[in-house]
Scaffold this motif. Structure first.
Motif, short mmCIF file in Angstrom:
data_model
loop_
_atom_site.label_atom_id
_atom_site.label_comp_id
_atom_site.label_asym_id
_atom_site.label_seq_id
_atom_site.Cartn_x
_atom_site.Cartn_y
_atom_site.Cartn_z
N UNK A 1 0.99 -1.10 -0.01
CA UNK A 1 -0.04 -0.03 0.06
C UNK A 1 0.70 1.37 0.14
N UNK A 2 0.34 2.32 -0.70
CA UNK A 2 0.96 3.60 -0.94
C UNK A 2 0.30 4.61 0.25
N UNK A 3 1.00 5.45 0.93
CA UNK A 3 0.32 6.41 1.94
C UNK A 3 0.51 7.85 1.28
N UNK A 4 -0.63 8.57 1.37
CA UNK A 4 -0.61 9.82 0.76
C UNK A 4 0.35 10.60 1.65
N UNK A 5 0.85 11.85 1.07
CA UNK A 5 1.98 12.63 1.63
C UNK A 5 1.58 13.22 3.17
N UNK A 6 2.32 13.29 3.93
CA UNK A 6 2.04 13.76 5.31
C UNK A 6 3.51 14.45 5.97
N UNK A 7 3.13 15.50 6.71
CA UNK A 7 4.22 16.08 6.94
C UNK A 7 5.29 15.42 7.65
N UNK A 8 5.09 14.34 8.46
CA UNK A 8 6.05 13.49 9.17
C UNK A 8 6.76 12.55 8.12
N UNK A 9 6.36 12.46 6.86
CA UNK A 9 7.03 11.64 6.04
C UNK A 9 8.50 12.34 5.90
N UNK A 10 8.34 13.86 5.62
CA UNK A 10 9.52 14.56 5.53
C UNK A 10 10.51 14.18 6.39
N UNK B 1 5.71 3.96 0.64
CA UNK B 1 5.35 2.87 0.43
C UNK B 1 5.48 2.13 1.68
N UNK B 2 4.48 1.51 2.23
CA UNK B 2 4.37 0.53 3.41
C UNK B 2 4.56 -1.00 3.29
N UNK B 3 5.92 -1.31 3.07
CA UNK B 3 6.04 -2.52 2.82
C UNK B 3 5.61 -3.53 3.99
N UNK B 4 5.62 -2.98 5.32
CA UNK B 4 5.44 -3.69 6.36
C UNK B 4 3.97 -4.24 6.29
N UNK B 5 3.10 -3.42 5.48
CA UNK B 5 1.70 -3.88 5.43
C UNK B 5 1.27 -4.59 4.21
N UNK B 6 2.30 -5.10 3.36
CA UNK B 6 2.07 -5.61 2.10
C UNK B 6 1.59 -6.93 2.38
N UNK B 7 0.53 -7.33 1.46
CA UNK B 7 -0.14 -8.64 1.32
C UNK B 7 -0.27 -9.52 0.30
N UNK B 8 0.02 -10.69 0.34
CA UNK B 8 -0.37 -11.65 -0.79
C UNK B 8 -1.87 -11.51 -1.45
N UNK B 9 -1.85 -11.41 -2.73
CA UNK B 9 -3.26 -11.20 -3.39
C UNK B 9 -3.33 -11.98 -4.50
N UNK B 10 -4.64 -12.46 -4.58
CA UNK B 10 -5.01 -13.26 -5.91
C UNK B 10 -5.46 -12.34 -7.19
N UNK B 11 -5.28 -12.71 -8.17
CA UNK B 11 -5.71 -11.88 -9.43
C UNK B 11 -7.09 -11.21 -9.34
N UNK B 12 -7.78 -12.05 -8.82
CA UNK B 12 -9.35 -11.73 -8.73
C UNK B 12 -9.63 -10.53 -7.85
N UNK C 1 9.80 0.57 4.88
CA UNK C 1 9.28 1.57 4.76
C UNK C 1 10.05 2.60 3.84
N UNK C 2 9.15 3.12 2.61
CA UNK C 2 10.20 4.04 1.69
C UNK C 2 9.65 4.92 1.40
N UNK C 3 10.37 6.17 1.38
CA UNK C 3 9.51 7.36 0.84
C UNK C 3 9.48 7.69 -0.44
N UNK C 4 8.39 8.21 -0.91
CA UNK C 4 8.09 8.51 -2.42
C UNK C 4 8.77 10.06 -2.63
N UNK C 5 9.94 10.18 -3.42
CA UNK C 5 10.50 11.49 -3.51
C UNK C 5 10.71 12.29 -2.22
#
Length: 248
Positions: A52-61, A80-91, A69-73
């Motif tokens: 999942x992606x997080x919307x920009x927040x002041x704390x991210x800076x 990007x919250x890698x800690x919350x990534x989940x396996x997912x079926x194509x459906x 956890x990886x910051x976008x720009x």
């Protein structure tokens, strides 16, 4: 070759299902929000994963990039919250069209942010799949600090639940009398030998038996109504025993 990313949304029902087994699975969306659960896909050991992606927040800076956890720009476009990534079926996911007409200024602003995130991911997001795989492997090998373990989803357990979800969804249309998928989850979760799930379910797909599935005990669920299944289970068990006795 540079990986091309696409944004996707996850179906709420699937997220709710996983969250019954792992509270760290993110909520799809709050009722008051227009934003869906947006993220990117990776493939890890032949299993599709959604991060999942997080919307920009002041704390991210001010936050630092970590293994989960990886910051976008640099945090200007969220994270990007890698800690919350989940396996997912194509459906259970859908690709996002970032060019659909917007009805409000709020929707337009959010759509522009998604476009900015996607542009950054495809221009500067080299190596994100490696980051996802690194976290996954460290989790599998118990190489993560406790504070990161505590905030990461249980990837291995969720993979098992993803497979279960797929099998339940696949067999449900084939059944004549069982219409409640919760009955199928109940059978699957209580079976000792889940490889026989489909065969077992079909034995309960009768007008009489389908009415009492969730009242069955574990012992009753694992009692075979078909001697051929018992014979097959015994055959496989004997093969396992013989293999254990082979001198190498």
């Amino acid at each position: 070759m540079m990986e091309t990313y696409k944004l996707v949304t996850v179906k709420s029902k699937y997220c709710d299902y996983l969250r019954k087994y792992d509270y760290r699975v993110s909520f799809n969306a709050k009722e008051k929000e227009l934003r869906p659960f947006v993220g990117v896909l990776f493939e890890i050991d032949n299993m599709k994963y959604f991060a999942p992606l997080s919307s920009p927040k002041e704390k991210h800076l001010k936050m630092k990039n970590t293994v989960d956890f990886y910051k976008i720009d640099g945090g200007k476009l969220g994270a990007i919250n890698f800690n919350n990534m989940i396996p997912i079926p194509e459906t259970e996911y859908e690709y996002i069209d970032t060019n659909v007409p917007c009805l409000t200024n709020t929707e337009k602003k959010y759509q522009e942010m998604l476009k900015d995130q996607l542009r950054w991911l495809n221009r500067d997001g080299k190596g994100l799949k490696i980051k996802a795989k690194t976290l996954y492997m460290k989790s599998m090998n118990n190489e993560l600090p406790k504070k990161i373990i505590d905030r990461c989803c249980n990837f291995l357990m969720l993979e098992r639940k993803c497979i279960e979800y797929n099998r339940v969804k696949a067999i449900l249309p084939e059944l004549k009398y069982i219409k409640d998928e919760n009955d199928l989850f109940y059978i699957y979760d209580n079976l000792f030998k889940q490889e026989y799930f489909e065969a077992k379910v079909k034995k309960y797909d009768t007008p009489e038996k389908c009415e009492t599935i969730q009242n069955l005990t574990i012992e009753e669920i694992n009692k075979s109504y078909d001697r051929s299944i018992d014979i097959e289970i015994e055959r496989l068990d004997n093969i396992e025993i013989d293999n254990d006795n082979i001198d190498i």
